[in-house]
Design an enzyme around this catalytic site. Structure first.
Site, PDB file in Angstrom:
ATOM      1  N   CYS A 149       6.863   9.418  -0.411  1.00 19.01           N
ATOM      2  CA  CYS A 149       6.221   8.639  -1.480  1.00 19.01           C
ATOM      3  C   CYS A 149       5.594   7.366  -0.935  1.00 19.01           C
ATOM      4  CB  CYS A 149       7.257   8.316  -2.553  1.00 19.01           C
ATOM      5  SG  CYS A 149       6.605   7.285  -3.877  1.00 19.01           S
ATOM      6  N   CYS A 152       6.013   4.268  -3.080  1.00 19.39           N
ATOM      7  CA  CYS A 152       7.351   3.671  -3.004  1.00 19.39           C
ATOM      8  C   CYS A 152       7.545   2.912  -1.689  1.00 19.39           C
ATOM      9  CB  CYS A 152       8.448   4.738  -3.067  1.00 19.39           C
ATOM     10  SG  CYS A 152       8.155   6.054  -4.234  1.00 19.39           S
ATOM     11  N   ASP A 153       7.113   3.510  -0.596  1.00 16.09           N
ATOM     12  CA  ASP A 153       7.555   3.022   0.713  1.00 16.09           C
ATOM     13  C   ASP A 153       6.464   2.435   1.603  1.00 16.09           C
ATOM     14  OD1 ASP A 153      10.109   3.878   0.053  1.00 16.09           O
ATOM     15  OD2 ASP A 153       9.766   5.893   0.830  1.00 16.09           O
TER      16      ASP A 153
END
Ligand code: NAP
Length: 324
Positions: A149, A152-153
């Site tokens: 992701c 997300c990261d």
């Protein structure tokens, strides 16, 4: 296994059975529990994949974009907080996987092995799984250099050299997004032609920070505690090479966990459940769906939680209209 009380097997059906316990299912549990509906949550079984209790967030480390946590929060801690909050209002949990459903008549039935649970309504929140390459070290290093992701990261890879695997829209979208942070992004694709749409291709080709490595497969993920690089094999010659990246984003697609509902609910060609616009209603009255199992577009914890709330309110109002 836990979860006594009015089980529905031969006695009173539950008002609500929630299948799945990621952000969507647990938010639905908080709302329906707080409405006095005593939901039963069939939360899944602990495993190393994202259909375990807590869902995909159990495979992440820091979550920095969930509102309300200015210093970030660990994915598993966030899900534990959701769960405690749902329990506080009386949600019951069954730590097991639903193995079969029967939705042809009401009350609906959900099986866990041989055990049947009946519910007046069902909320489906079984989520989706990122497809993985299936290599040794891959799952272990998720959250430690390996990610599924970018939203997300990506932030954690500022100034670094990273790789994205895949040749579809997801891979190119993630690669383009990641150039906001990474100094260099390699797109590793197993063929010499992309599957992605033309507009995504044009955008990626025009981006100076993206370099395509064609006809390459990732065959080994290197690193003990953190990703240290990957070994690539040329798809045509088999020649091996090492790419010293500190991040590896696997973007080869997602699979919604909808097998259980194949006989009952309508699915899009890509397998995601179909819900009515602006609601969590499925084609079966009294059966609702929320979170990633019906969302192939946003796929964020906060949007999943929002749709879990919608499902709970839809279920609550539907039950009320039924006189329960
Ligand atoms: P996808 O279109 O199925 O593409 C998956 C890619 O991963 C393909 O290029 C495939 O290679 C590669 N791949 C699959 N298994 C692999 C493996 N084991 N090893 C190496 N490579 C592997 O999936 P997606 O990109 O997630 O897109 C899914 C759907 O969502 C599509 O309809 C897409 O258009 C849509 N989407 C749209 C947007 C957008 O419009 N903004 C963004 C993301 C996704 P091959 O090409 O060789 O098969």
């Amino acid at each position: 296994m836990s979860g006594n009380g009015p089980s529905g097997n031969g006695t009173e059906p539950r008002n609500v059975i929630i299948i799945g316990s990621g952000p969507a299912g647990l938010t639905a549990a908080i709302y329906t529990a707080r409405a006095g509906l005593q939901p039963l949550v069939i939360e899944g079984e602990p495993s190393s994949t994202s259909d375990q209790p807590g869902g995909q967030l159990m495979l992440t480390t820091d979550v920095e974009n969930y509102p309300g946590f200015p210093d970030g929060v660990m994915g598993p801690d966030l899900m534990q907080s959701f769960r405690v909050q749902a329990e506080r209002f009386g949600a019951e949990f069954l730590t097991a996987k639903a193995t079969r459903v029967e939705l042809s008549e009401r009350p609906f039935s959900v099986w866990v092995g041989d055990e049947r649970r009946d519910g007046r309504s069902v909320i489906v929140s079984t989520g989706a799984q990122s497809l993985l390459l299936g290599l040794a070290n891959e799952e272990r290093l998720i959250g430690h250099g390996v990610s599924t992701c970018a939203t997300c990261d990506g932030f954690f890879f500022r100034g670094q050299e990273i790789a994205v695997v895949g040749g579809g829209d997801s891979a190119l979208e993630e690669a383009t997004f990641l150039t906001r942070f990474a100094q260099k992004v390699y797109v590793v694709h197993r063929r010499d032609q992309l599957r992605a749409s033309k507009i995504m291709q044009d955008r990626a080709f025009a981006n100076e920070r993206i370099e395509f490595l064609w006809n390459r497969r990732v065959v080994e993920i290197l690193g003990a505690d953190r990703l240290a690089g990957v070994t690539l094999a040329d798809s045509r010659t088999g020649a091996l090479s090492t790419l010293g990246v500190t991040g590896l984003f696997v973007a080869i697609g997602h699979r919604p966990n909808t097998d259980l509902f194949a006989d009952w609910l309508d699915r899009k060609p890509n397998g995601y459940l179909i819900t009515e616009p602006d609601s969590a209603r499925t084609k079966i009255e009294g059966v609702f769906a929320c979170g990633d199992v019906q969302d192939d577009y946003y796929r964020q914890a906060v949007t999943a939680a929002g749709s879990g709330c919608q499902a709970a309110i839809d279920a609550e109002r539907w039950l009320e209209a039924q006189g329960h």
